[in-house]
Design a protein around this motif. Structure first.
Motif, PDB file in Angstrom:
ATOM      1  N   GLU A   1      51.860  51.582  16.445  1.00  0.00           N
ATOM      2  CA  GLU A   1      51.430  50.431  17.176  1.00  0.00           C
ATOM      3  C   GLU A   1      51.631  50.725  18.686  1.00  0.00           C
ATOM      4  O   GLU A   1      52.505  51.593  19.134  1.00  0.00           O
ATOM      5  N   HIS A   2      50.703  50.305  19.261  1.00  0.00           N
ATOM      6  CA  HIS A   2      50.493  50.651  20.838  1.00  0.00           C
ATOM      7  C   HIS A   2      50.454  49.316  21.681  1.00  0.00           C
ATOM      8  O   HIS A   2      49.429  49.131  22.377  1.00  0.00           O
ATOM      9  N   GLY A   3      51.229  48.357  21.471  1.00  0.00           N
ATOM     10  CA  GLY A   3      51.033  46.963  22.446  1.00  0.00           C
ATOM     11  C   GLY A   3      50.060  46.199  21.877  1.00  0.00           C
ATOM     12  O   GLY A   3      49.440  46.133  21.013  1.00  0.00           O
ATOM     13  N   VAL A   4      49.454  45.199  23.151  1.00  0.00           N
ATOM     14  CA  VAL A   4      48.693  44.414  22.794  1.00  0.00           C
ATOM     15  C   VAL A   4      47.434  44.549  23.814  1.00  0.00           C
ATOM     16  O   VAL A   4      47.974  44.702  25.124  1.00  0.00           O
ATOM     17  N   ALA A   5      46.286  44.331  23.389  1.00  0.00           N
ATOM     18  CA  ALA A   5      45.264  44.467  24.435  1.00  0.00           C
ATOM     19  C   ALA A   5      44.290  43.159  24.381  1.00  0.00           C
ATOM     20  O   ALA A   5      44.299  42.429  23.437  1.00  0.00           O
ATOM     21  N   MET A   6      44.145  42.789  25.867  1.00  0.00           N
ATOM     22  CA  MET A   6      43.402  41.350  25.906  1.00  0.00           C
ATOM     23  C   MET A   6      42.102  41.837  26.574  1.00  0.00           C
ATOM     24  O   MET A   6      41.866  42.549  27.381  1.00  0.00           O
ATOM     25  N   PHE A   7      40.844  41.057  25.852  1.00  0.00           N
ATOM     26  CA  PHE A   7      39.600  41.330  26.405  1.00  0.00           C
ATOM     27  C   PHE A   7      38.981  39.863  27.116  1.00  0.00           C
ATOM     28  O   PHE A   7      38.886  39.032  26.376  1.00  0.00           O
ATOM     29  N   SER A   8      38.621  40.177  28.482  1.00  0.00           N
ATOM     30  CA  SER A   8      38.392  38.807  29.185  1.00  0.00           C
ATOM     31  C   SER A   8      37.029  39.182  29.718  1.00  0.00           C
ATOM     32  O   SER A   8      36.686  39.845  30.645  1.00  0.00           O
ATOM     33  N   PRO A   9      35.894  38.475  29.027  1.00  0.00           N
ATOM     34  CA  PRO A   9      34.360  38.633  29.402  1.00  0.00           C
ATOM     35  C   PRO A   9      34.274  37.527  30.287  1.00  0.00           C
ATOM     36  O   PRO A   9      34.296  36.293  29.934  1.00  0.00           O
ATOM     37  N   ASP A  10      33.778  37.897  31.649  1.00  0.00           N
ATOM     38  CA  ASP A  10      33.541  36.732  32.664  1.00  0.00           C
ATOM     39  C   ASP A  10      32.117  37.022  33.293  1.00  0.00           C
ATOM     40  O   ASP A  10      31.907  38.106  33.784  1.00  0.00           O
ATOM     41  N   PRO A  11      31.124  36.054  33.035  1.00  0.00           N
ATOM     42  CA  PRO A  11      29.881  36.363  33.629  1.00  0.00           C
ATOM     43  C   PRO A  11      29.855  36.306  35.119  1.00  0.00           C
ATOM     44  O   PRO A  11      30.568  35.813  35.706  1.00  0.00           O
ATOM     45  N   VAL A  12      28.984  37.417  35.472  1.00  0.00           N
ATOM     46  CA  VAL A  12      28.952  37.831  37.148  1.00  0.00           C
ATOM     47  C   VAL A  12      27.277  37.612  37.204  1.00  0.00           C
ATOM     48  O   VAL A  12      26.655  38.701  37.114  1.00  0.00           O
ATOM     49  N   GLY A  13      26.583  36.740  37.575  1.00  0.00           N
ATOM     50  CA  GLY A  13      25.194  36.561  37.837  1.00  0.00           C
ATOM     51  C   GLY A  13      24.734  36.766  36.236  1.00  0.00           C
ATOM     52  O   GLY A  13      24.979  36.107  35.241  1.00  0.00           O
ATOM     53  N   SER A  14      23.722  37.858  36.218  1.00  0.00           N
ATOM     54  CA  SER A  14      23.074  38.062  34.913  1.00  0.00           C
ATOM     55  C   SER A  14      23.901  38.975  34.350  1.00  0.00           C
ATOM     56  O   SER A  14      23.546  39.423  33.052  1.00  0.00           O
ATOM     57  N   ARG A  15      24.964  39.616  34.897  1.00  0.00           N
ATOM     58  CA  ARG A  15      25.835  40.618  34.140  1.00  0.00           C
ATOM     59  C   ARG A  15      27.134  40.119  33.708  1.00  0.00           C
ATOM     60  O   ARG A  15      27.397  38.813  33.809  1.00  0.00           O
ATOM     61  N   LEU A  16      27.722  40.872  33.023  1.00  0.00           N
ATOM     62  CA  LEU A  16      29.089  40.564  32.300  1.00  0.00           C
ATOM     63  C   LEU A  16      30.119  41.447  32.918  1.00  0.00           C
ATOM     64  O   LEU A  16      30.301  42.664  33.001  1.00  0.00           O
ATOM     65  N   ARG A  17      31.185  41.075  33.448  1.00  0.00           N
ATOM     66  CA  ARG A  17      32.618  41.745  33.872  1.00  0.00           C
ATOM     67  C   ARG A  17      33.412  41.411  32.701  1.00  0.00           C
ATOM     68  O   ARG A  17      33.964  40.601  32.513  1.00  0.00           O
ATOM     69  N   LEU A  18      33.692  42.739  32.111  1.00  0.00           N
ATOM     70  CA  LEU A  18      34.679  43.013  31.005  1.00  0.00           C
ATOM     71  C   LEU A  18      36.170  43.288  31.444  1.00  0.00           C
ATOM     72  O   LEU A  18      36.034  44.538  31.947  1.00  0.00           O
ATOM     73  N   THR A  19      37.083  42.950  31.351  1.00  0.00           N
ATOM     74  CA  THR A  19      38.407  43.292  31.537  1.00  0.00           C
ATOM     75  C   THR A  19      39.035  43.448  30.375  1.00  0.00           C
ATOM     76  O   THR A  19      39.597  42.570  29.612  1.00  0.00           O
TER      77      THR A  19
END
Length: 223
Positions: free
Chosen positions: A176-194
């Motif tokens: 196991e290697h911890g926990v990952a969180m995926f945060s998709p946020d619209p930025v205009g016509s694109r998507l910022r994925l963190t």
């Protein structure tokens, strides 16, 4: 003897956090303990908040807080005790007391960048993508599609269905290697994925995962 043993514990704690050898960790902590040259500021690493910000929020700057905590609970007291002392003795609210404590730990070398109060590490990588948000979310929500989205890793859901930023336990053949969180946020016509990866055991492991997620986001953008 007690002082020497306390210092050795701090050296070993830094070794575990950073992956440094004993000598390197010891030199870093000794550099902080030694009197600084005239006009120099002996900080092991920079706190997240600026001196002006912490002064505005708490009424004191970083050098003042370091002197106060050193004279109060001291460096071996631990995160929880220091934060409680800052709040109780100086009337600082909970969030600011935590900020003072984390900054103090960064300045004195008790905590390295990216390290959480529990001793684990977190990293975060972000990228603007030409990816449809709903399509990406559908891939993350489906077990089979998720396996293809992040090859070589098993992502086990750790959050309830429908949350804005889903969390997954991360594992592979090595464990196991911890926990990952995926945060998709619209930025205009694109998507910022963190992607935020938490509960990592060391600074070295955190650096490896930082590079992994940066490469993964770049490949996703090129797909």
């Amino acid at each position: 003897m007690a002082t020497q043993e306390s210092f050795k514990k701090r050296v070993r704690a830094r070794m575990a956090a950073t992956g440094e050898r004993y000598g390197a960790a010891r030199r870093t902590l000794l550099a902080w303990a030694a009197p600084p040259p005239a006009g120099a500021r002996a900080w092991v690493s920079e706190p997240d908040l600026s001196d002006d910000t912490i002064r505005e929020g708490t009424g004191r700057g970083w050098d003042e807080w370091v002197a106060l905590v050193d004279a109060g609970p001291g460096r071996d007291a631990g995160h929880t005790a220091i934060a409680a002392w800052v709040a109780g003795e100086h009337g600082v609210s909970g969030w600011w007391a935590q900020s003072v404590t984390v900054g103090y730990e960064r300045i004195t070398g008790l905590r390295v960048p990216g390290q959480r109060p529990d001793g684990t590490f977190s990293v975060s990588r972000s990228r603007l993508l030409d990816v449809d948000r709903d399509a990406l979310r559908a891939l993350l929500d489906d077990d089979a599609d998720r396996a293809g989205l992040v090859p070589g890793l098993t992502l086990a859901p750790r959050s309830r269905p429908g949350v804005k930023s889903p969390r997954f336990g991360v594992s592979d053949d090595d464990g196991e290697h911890g926990v990952a969180m995926f945060s998709p946020d619209p930025v205009g016509s694109r998507l910022r994925l963190t992607v935020t990866h938490e509960r990592l055991g060391s600074a070295a492991e955190a650096e490896l995962w930082k590079a992994f997620w940066a490469d993964w986001l770049a490949a996703l953008d090129d797909a």
